[in-house]
Design a protein around this motif. Structure first.
Motif, PDB file in Angstrom:
ATOM      1  N   ALA A 134       0.841  -1.202   0.000  1.00  0.00           N
ATOM      2  CA  ALA A 134       0.000   0.000   0.000  1.00  0.00           C
ATOM      3  C   ALA A 134       0.871   1.244   0.000  1.00  0.00           C
ATOM      4  N   TRP A 135       1.892   1.265   0.837  1.00  0.00           N
ATOM      5  CA  TRP A 135       2.807   2.408   0.901  1.00  0.00           C
ATOM      6  C   TRP A 135       3.549   2.597  -0.423  1.00  0.00           C
ATOM      7  N   ALA A 136       3.945   1.486  -1.049  1.00  0.00           N
ATOM      8  CA  ALA A 136       4.761   1.573  -2.262  1.00  0.00           C
ATOM      9  C   ALA A 136       3.945   1.946  -3.495  1.00  0.00           C
ATOM     10  N   PHE A 137       2.673   1.518  -3.583  1.00  0.00           N
ATOM     11  CA  PHE A 137       1.931   1.667  -4.834  1.00  0.00           C
ATOM     12  C   PHE A 137       0.762   2.645  -4.796  1.00  0.00           C
ATOM     13  N   LEU A 138       0.203   2.913  -3.621  1.00  0.00           N
ATOM     14  CA  LEU A 138      -0.936   3.844  -3.578  1.00  0.00           C
ATOM     15  C   LEU A 138      -0.446   5.281  -3.698  1.00  0.00           C
ATOM     16  N   PRO A 139      -1.218   6.117  -4.371  1.00  0.00           N
ATOM     17  CA  PRO A 139      -0.825   7.529  -4.455  1.00  0.00           C
ATOM     18  C   PRO A 139      -0.962   8.214  -3.093  1.00  0.00           C
ATOM     19  N   GLU A 140      -0.277   9.332  -2.945  1.00  0.00           N
ATOM     20  CA  GLU A 140      -0.282  10.048  -1.668  1.00  0.00           C
ATOM     21  C   GLU A 140      -1.682  10.461  -1.252  1.00  0.00           C
ATOM     22  N   SER A 141      -2.531  10.795  -2.209  1.00  0.00           N
ATOM     23  CA  SER A 141      -3.887  11.232  -1.872  1.00  0.00           C
ATOM     24  C   SER A 141      -4.668  10.126  -1.158  1.00  0.00           C
ATOM     25  N   CYS A 142      -4.474   8.857  -1.582  1.00  0.00           N
ATOM     26  CA  CYS A 142      -5.156   7.740  -0.913  1.00  0.00           C
ATOM     27  C   CYS A 142      -4.614   7.544   0.494  1.00  0.00           C
ATOM     28  N   LEU A 143      -3.299   7.671   0.676  1.00  0.00           N
ATOM     29  CA  LEU A 143      -2.712   7.516   2.010  1.00  0.00           C
ATOM     30  C   LEU A 143      -3.174   8.639   2.935  1.00  0.00           C
ATOM     31  N   HIS A 144      -3.250   9.865   2.431  1.00  0.00           N
ATOM     32  CA  HIS A 144      -3.719  10.991   3.243  1.00  0.00           C
ATOM     33  C   HIS A 144      -5.192  10.818   3.590  1.00  0.00           C
ATOM     34  N   ALA A 145      -5.987  10.289   2.657  1.00  0.00           N
ATOM     35  CA  ALA A 145      -7.412  10.054   2.928  1.00  0.00           C
ATOM     36  C   ALA A 145      -7.594   9.009   4.016  1.00  0.00           C
ATOM     37  N   ALA A 146      -6.661   8.064   4.122  1.00  0.00           N
ATOM     38  CA  ALA A 146      -6.720   7.034   5.164  1.00  0.00           C
ATOM     39  C   ALA A 146      -6.145   7.534   6.481  1.00  0.00           C
ATOM     40  N   GLY A 147      -5.641   8.758   6.496  1.00  0.00           N
ATOM     41  CA  GLY A 147      -5.099   9.331   7.725  1.00  0.00           C
ATOM     42  C   GLY A 147      -3.619   9.068   7.925  1.00  0.00           C
ATOM     43  N   ILE A 148      -2.967   8.537   6.924  1.00  0.00           N
ATOM     44  CA  ILE A 148      -1.534   8.258   7.015  1.00  0.00           C
ATOM     45  C   ILE A 148      -0.805   9.444   6.391  1.00  0.00           C
ATOM     46  N   THR A 149      -0.164  10.218   7.232  1.00  0.00           N
ATOM     47  CA  THR A 149       0.527  11.409   6.728  1.00  0.00           C
ATOM     48  C   THR A 149       2.037  11.340   6.921  1.00  0.00           C
ATOM     49  N   TYR A 150       2.502  10.451   7.775  1.00  0.00           N
ATOM     50  CA  TYR A 150       3.939  10.333   8.011  1.00  0.00           C
ATOM     51  C   TYR A 150       4.401   8.962   7.544  1.00  0.00           C
ATOM     52  N   TYR A 151       5.235   8.927   6.539  1.00  0.00           N
ATOM     53  CA  TYR A 151       5.792   7.680   6.017  1.00  0.00           C
ATOM     54  C   TYR A 151       7.107   8.013   5.329  1.00  0.00           C
ATOM     55  N   PRO A 152       7.976   7.007   5.165  1.00  0.00           N
ATOM     56  CA  PRO A 152       9.275   7.261   4.530  1.00  0.00           C
ATOM     57  C   PRO A 152       9.114   7.572   3.046  1.00  0.00           C
ATOM     58  N   SER A 153      10.183   8.068   2.476  1.00  0.00           N
ATOM     59  CA  SER A 153      10.198   8.368   1.051  1.00  0.00           C
ATOM     60  C   SER A 153       9.980   7.082   0.248  1.00  0.00           C
ATOM     61  N   ARG A 154       9.340   7.225  -0.898  1.00  0.00           N
ATOM     62  CA  ARG A 154       9.061   6.047  -1.743  1.00  0.00           C
ATOM     63  C   ARG A 154      10.340   5.447  -2.326  1.00  0.00           C
ATOM     64  N   THR A 155      11.412   6.181  -2.277  1.00  0.00           N
ATOM     65  CA  THR A 155      12.692   5.657  -2.752  1.00  0.00           C
ATOM     66  C   THR A 155      13.066   4.395  -1.989  1.00  0.00           C
TER      67      THR A 155
END
Length: 161
Positions: free
Chosen positions: A32-53
């Protein structure tokens, strides 16, 4: 494994199931972290995560580490082997010559249908039989014999003084 008489699960089975379930949850979070766009993660309430690199870097490092471990294992094994020209690649302290076992030859009692005794045969004898056209008896007769108990390395066999 037999089930318990009272039907209860063993502790190891519970930990195994928990580890299996946790690995699936961790993999789902990673994908989910690697493939979902940032907008989906923000909508789920996840705002702090490492860089996709890191989604690419961490698996790459793991694969490189695995390859390095194979190379390291092979290198350590080759460093532990005696040089090719060393006599230790042919004989060691546990080698048994037929003279040490009290046998007059390696084909004693062999009628052609049995198994030869498990003894060390000198490489020169093997070469004479395979490539020189000699019989085993002729090749053994042409070899200078070692003193009983000597393994060819200057050491005595185990149990001898």
């Amino acid at each position: 494994m037999e089930p318990h008489r009272d039907g209860s699960a063993r502790v190891i089975e519970a930990f195994g199931f928990a580890g299996w379930a946790a690995s699936y949850v961790a993999f789902a979070c990673y994908t989910a972290w690697a493939f979902l766009p940032e907008s989906c993660l923000h909508a789920a309430g996840i705002t702090y995560y490492p860089s996709r690199t890191w989604a690419v870097v961490i698996p790459t490092w793991i694969l490189v580490l695995i390859v390095f471990c194979f190379w390291l294992y092979e290198g350590l094994n080759q460093a532990d082997v005696a040089p090719f020209a060393s006599l230790h690649t042919v004989k060691d302290l546990r080698s048994k010559a037929f003279q040490d076992l009290g046998l007059p030859g390696v084909t004693v009692g062999h009628s052609g249908s049995g198994v030869l005794p498990l003894v060390h045969i000198e490489p020169t004898v093997v070469s004479k039989v395979l490539y020189g056209g000699m019989s085993v008896e002729e090749a053994l007769a042409s070899e200078p014999s070692l003193p009983a108990g000597n393994n060819g390395l200057g050491h005595k066999q185990r149990g001898q003084q």
